[in-house]
Design an enzyme around this catalytic site. Sequence first.
Site, PDB file in Angstrom:
ATOM      1  N   ASN A 243       0.815  -1.216   0.000  1.00  0.00           N
ATOM      2  CA  ASN A 243       0.000   0.000   0.000  1.00  0.00           C
ATOM      3  C   ASN A 243       0.844   1.261   0.000  1.00  0.00           C
ATOM      4  O   ASN A 243       0.337   2.366  -0.031  1.00  0.00           O
ATOM      5  CB  ASN A 243      -0.912   0.022   1.223  1.00  0.00           C
ATOM      6  CG  ASN A 243      -1.920  -1.095   1.140  1.00  0.00           C
ATOM      7  OD1 ASN A 243      -1.748  -2.126   1.760  1.00  0.00           O
ATOM      8  ND2 ASN A 243      -2.945  -0.893   0.329  1.00  0.00           N
ATOM      9  N   ARG A 244       2.148   1.063   0.061  1.00  0.00           N
ATOM     10  CA  ARG A 244       3.003   2.222   0.132  1.00  0.00           C
ATOM     11  C   ARG A 244       2.937   3.035  -1.147  1.00  0.00           C
ATOM     12  O   ARG A 244       3.019   4.252  -1.123  1.00  0.00           O
ATOM     13  CB  ARG A 244       4.439   1.783   0.390  1.00  0.00           C
ATOM     14  CG  ARG A 244       5.048   2.448   1.572  1.00  0.00           C
ATOM     15  CD  ARG A 244       6.472   1.982   1.765  1.00  0.00           C
ATOM     16  NE  ARG A 244       7.436   2.909   1.186  1.00  0.00           N
ATOM     17  CZ  ARG A 244       7.656   4.120   1.660  1.00  0.00           C
ATOM     18  NH1 ARG A 244       6.985   4.571   2.682  1.00  0.00           N
ATOM     19  NH2 ARG A 244       8.541   4.917   1.104  1.00  0.00           N
ATOM     20  N   ALA A 245       2.755   2.346  -2.252  1.00  0.00           N
ATOM     21  CA  ALA A 245       2.745   3.025  -3.541  1.00  0.00           C
ATOM     22  C   ALA A 245       1.659   4.104  -3.594  1.00  0.00           C
ATOM     23  O   ALA A 245       1.926   5.241  -3.968  1.00  0.00           O
ATOM     24  CB  ALA A 245       2.550   2.012  -4.654  1.00  0.00           C
ATOM     25  N   VAL A 248       2.538   7.076  -1.279  1.00  0.00           N
ATOM     26  CA  VAL A 248       3.567   7.949  -1.850  1.00  0.00           C
ATOM     27  C   VAL A 248       2.982   8.756  -2.997  1.00  0.00           C
ATOM     28  O   VAL A 248       3.242   9.950  -3.143  1.00  0.00           O
ATOM     29  CB  VAL A 248       4.781   7.116  -2.323  1.00  0.00           C
ATOM     30  CG1 VAL A 248       5.766   7.991  -3.066  1.00  0.00           C
ATOM     31  CG2 VAL A 248       5.463   6.439  -1.153  1.00  0.00           C
TER      32      VAL A 248
END
Lengths: 695, 364
Positions: A243-245, A248
Amino acid sequence: MKARSPIFPFPAVTGQESVKKALILGVINPAIGGVLISGEKGTAKSTLVRGLAALLPDREVVDLPLNISADRLVGSLDFEYAIASGQRRFEPGLLQRADGQILYVDEVNLLNEPIANILAQAAASGMNVVEQEGISFLHPTRFVLVGTMNPEEGALRPQLLERFGLFVEVDGCREAEERKEIIRRYLAFEADPQACVRKWKPSMEELSRRVQEARTHLVQVEVTEDNLKLAVDLTAAGHCAGNRAELVLIEAARALAAWGGRTLITLKDLQEAAHLALPHRMRTAETGAQGTETGAQQRPEDHQDFGQKKHPEERKRAEQRNREHRQADDPSAGEEPEDGVGAKYGTKDGKSSGEGSGNGQRSKAAPEDNESSEGSLAETGSVPSSDEGEGGADDRSEGSERQGRSAVQPTWGGTAAERIEGAEERFAIRFTFPPLVRKARKGSGKRSRTRSQTGQGRFVRAARPQGKARDIALVAILRAAASRPQERFSREGTGSAVKVLPEDLREKVREKRIGHTILFLVDLSGSMGVERRIKVVKGAIFSLLEDAYQKRDKVALIAFRGNSAELILGITRSVERARKKLQVLPTGGKTPLAQGLSLSYEFLQAARAQDADLAPLLVIISDGRANVSLHGTDPAEEALAIAGRIGQAGIPAWVIDSEQGFIRLGLALKLARSLGGQYSRLEDWERMVAMSPKA
Amino acid sequence: MNAMEIQGRAYPFTALVGQERMKQALILNGINPGLGGVLIRGEKGTAKSTAVRALADLLPARNQVKGCLYACDPLDMAHLCAACRERLAAGETLVTESGKMRVIELPVSATEDRVVGTLDIEQALKTGTKKFEAGILAQANRNILYVDEVNLLEDHLVDLLLDAAAMGVNTVEREGVSFSHPARFVLVGTMNPEEGDLRPQLLDRFGLVVDVIGERDPVLRMEVVRRRLEFEQDPEAFQVRYAPEQEKLRRRIRAAQEFLPYVRWNEQILELVARLAIHLEVDGHRADLSLVKTAVTLAAYEGRASVSVQDVLTAAKLALPHRMRRRPFEEGVLEWAEVEKFVRQFTEAAEERPAQQGSVQVSG
């Protein structure tokens, strides 16, 4: 105590707009998680990062030098203070100094593994936890991580790559006018740095003001439901993991809106953000591979779901350039299918080791592709602990082990579709060491991190000595001595400021990257001698040599034909020489396999006796049809016996079976079993070559 | 004096037979330390190391801060070391003395501590206090850093070298010490290509590259041996014999140094350099800068006030061979004929249109 040199003004850098933009966004919104800049040498990468500090009155660029030791990074006991006062005090390391600042790592891909792990962990948690020498300490460390790297020198470790919010690639410019301007400005700066800084002061101030405004403006930027949905769609289209994408992406889009003075995020903001936030996180749908090894050469525009394309002009130019470049190298390049995305990115620098960069032949390679899918497994894992012994040099090995436990199993590293141009023996699909072989190379030989006896290698940390301490770590000893609740003792007469007891002894643990020493044992007998056949064999070896070059392995070459085996090339770091030697080798005659194996065994044992750190690997290319006896007994039996000895000596081996045709004897497989090594068939690779569009 | 420094009875530079391009490259770096050093590639026994060591004797004296470990230039405020800056800030004046540029050797077997510097062990044990003990990179500031067999340098040492060379600053964060000091040096390396390749990143750091081969001419070969024997028999007499020639060359280098800031180049030269770099598809922009700077230094050495097309061509031979785009397995061979053809076409085309006259001042 910082030496301060004048810095080339940020706005004076010609071109490189996307790098400038990414850096500015990175400081406007630290939540993005920093910027990674990748590109060829001499493209103003570090110049821009240095220039960034001058734009920010309240931030400094804290350098993380490659020589850093773990104690200076995380902090440790202040021995000076402890000796003087008898009290323990924490002496902050670079992570504390970097809190609230920009932390810059030049050549970030060259960081050693323990340091890279600490850094990744600190970047992920925003905290630095120190627990050593009787002190425990915890402090926040929130920094904007900026890294620059030249992908030629190797890939960035996945756990660190993931930590960078944005990714930009730089390239030298190809316009004469712009190049001239670069020369002019740079030489003017060199001639009189101060004058140059003065000249650019107004633009610096203007830019600085805009950045400040955007920073204060950031909190007002709202994120709507629609924004979120679009962000999720964009990341899904790019097949990004975790889920970092999305996070960011949203943060980058917020920064863009703030930079544009808007309170709402537009579609364009999100699209632009996607170009910066996603390239290094993308996996391709078919293989699940990620472009980590290659420095993420893929760009979002490979996926049609991304609305925004590269500037049509620019795109055309890039393609044009690419075509020219290819034609220069490869006369047949004209037949290239026009849609060849693979050509565009796959061959960009020709140095990518293949995994994951595949585009052109990807779908065909996919069914056999073990390796790339492993990549994703290993990468989704959490950040490894800072003190694990294995793994970093080959992060995929974990996954691949799960895949195939049995020792004898066809394994193909040559999956990644990459076109290889140039010498005639090159093929469209590259042949690389399969992960299982690499694992074997790593596991049974010495590890790449050794406790060095010679004081060579990079100092990583101090530890209690095992046996007699040779390479003492004085600072650690002093810390240990000072941290002990010791009675104050008289300093007169001893000439020493601190009382050191035997248990305080510490030695340095040094990391020495040891490439493997790969011995190629090549069958040049008549059965191999059919012209096309030997071309394939040489092509395979060339591919492997290229792979070895990137891993900084040493190579040696033994060939056998007729009645004997011969050392063609002793251990060398110059892979180029191996290639030249190989090119002119004649073929024909009988197959003295036992002789070849025997010579290889003696050669590797001698080399190991000379260098205890040597990590050997024997690669045998043959059909295994031994027909020359060494001791007057059955040639095949002899060969298998020697193979058994090689296996017992713990020399990892990989047999590449060159047998073809309808009648199969399966002798090479037997050989591999005796060696306890890996087995692969050259034909499988040939088939892939044949299926590739350019066969 | 430090053991790393090369001293003693050096073979005179002017007594070296042949190897003109190697000598030229070394001299140019002596004139203009901004050229970025030179890499000398060649088989064994081609006087590579002798030439580098001999260079030290030719280099003219320069001003440096008295007692400064880093030999800071008192007039170059931008690159002063921390101690000199502190002294200035405290209102002291920096006493200037005359010193020679030196050749500092980095042995391939050097440890990391020796290269970047480390904690002063004696001080720490005796007094329990921290003091930075400078390493080879500190000595190398404003000097020539010489690495024999540079291709055999261990990877992690190469990393350190790259780190320092990139910014001209050595930042040390290790073993309880945190320190940084100027480390601007002329990097000179020698290597035998048969023993292995040089990492591309390090290769790019060298401004110039020359490939040397042993003299083939029997007459010259005999002369090489004759001089060598004479030198070994009586080094002092040999040096005395070459003293006038040495002095002559020393003066010429000095004169070129003084003249360097006045050499000019016009728009056409700039255009040629940029187009050549694009044509040859060199990596990055260092090649362009190196080309211009080398051409300017050549002109200064020849005593000409403006850079000619011929200067660029000569500079290309030195600054481009290692900068061609190459794949790991193909040597980046500079197609010399192609360069010449390109330059010829360019000048022919330039003659047809009137040259734009603009002149820019440059110095190293």
